[in-house]
Scaffold this motif. Structure first.
Motif: not given
Length: 210
Positions: A34, A40, A42-43, A45-46, A186-187, A192-193
């Protein structure tokens, strides 16, 4: 010394499959992809498929620019090395705090540890197929490059992104010269965020020729 042969990758898709399987659940690898692709967090993690896409992008970025893409044990282990005098230039990311830790400090350590004028191979990525029954493929890979380093009087450089990887590399004679944190704030350590998270731990490791 093992006699298992280390050869250039001929089946790119199969080699990518080995690396994707090896790093499928690596949150540290996802984080780095990333950052270097300015995506981002989040991308990944999803979606596992998105994380795999970013890993493949990174693999091909190096391979397309002349890095050595090698395999051993019938693709049980696959690695990507940049070679002396032909390292792959990597752009700075948009995160200067990350750049300072992962790029700038690592460069200072290499300049301090590696004798002036000595070249090095850089191990960008190595992965073992988690379902392969082949034994000794990781050792074969490292024996091969350690022999080359000793013969050519060059160093080997890598970043370990897990404690297990650090321990494996130490077993092969690498020395950890810099333990560093990246992604703090950040994590968390599991990727994990978390705005209060400790981030990931990395280890800059170097093998100097014997």
């Amino acid at each position: 010394m093992t006699t298992m042969e280390v050869t250039p990758v001929e089946d790119v898709e199969r080699a990518c499959g080995t690396l994707l399987a090896a790093f499928h659940d690596s949150s540290a690898n996802d984080f780095l992809n990333c950052k270097f692709q300015d995506v981002p967090l989040e991308e990944t993690l999803a979606s596992h498929s998105r994380a795999d896409e970013l890993t493949r992008n990174t693999i091909m970025f190096y391979v397309d620019r002349g890095a050595e893409f090698v395999q051993t044990g019938d693709y049980a282990t696959v690695a990507i090395w940049t070679v002396p005098h032909k390292h792959v230039a990597v752009d700075r990311t948009k995160d200067e705090r990350f750049n300072a830790v992962f790029l700038d400090e690592s460069q200072r350590v290499k300049e301090r540890v590696i004798p002036q004028g000595m070249q090095y191979y850089y191990l960008f990525m190595v992965g073992r197929d988690p379902v392969s029954a082949v034994k000794g493929s990781v050792r074969a890979l490292f024996d091969h490059y350690i022999e080359r380093a000793n013969r050519e009087n060059v160093a080997l450089v890598l970043e370990a992104i897990s404690d297990h990887a650090r321990d494996v590399y130490e077993h092969f004679g690498f020395v950890n010269y810099n333990t560093f944190k990246y992604g703090a704030g950040e994590v968390d350590s599991n990727g994990h965020l978390d705005s209060n998270g400790d981030g990931h731990t990395g280890y800059l490791m170097i093998y100097l020729p014997k």
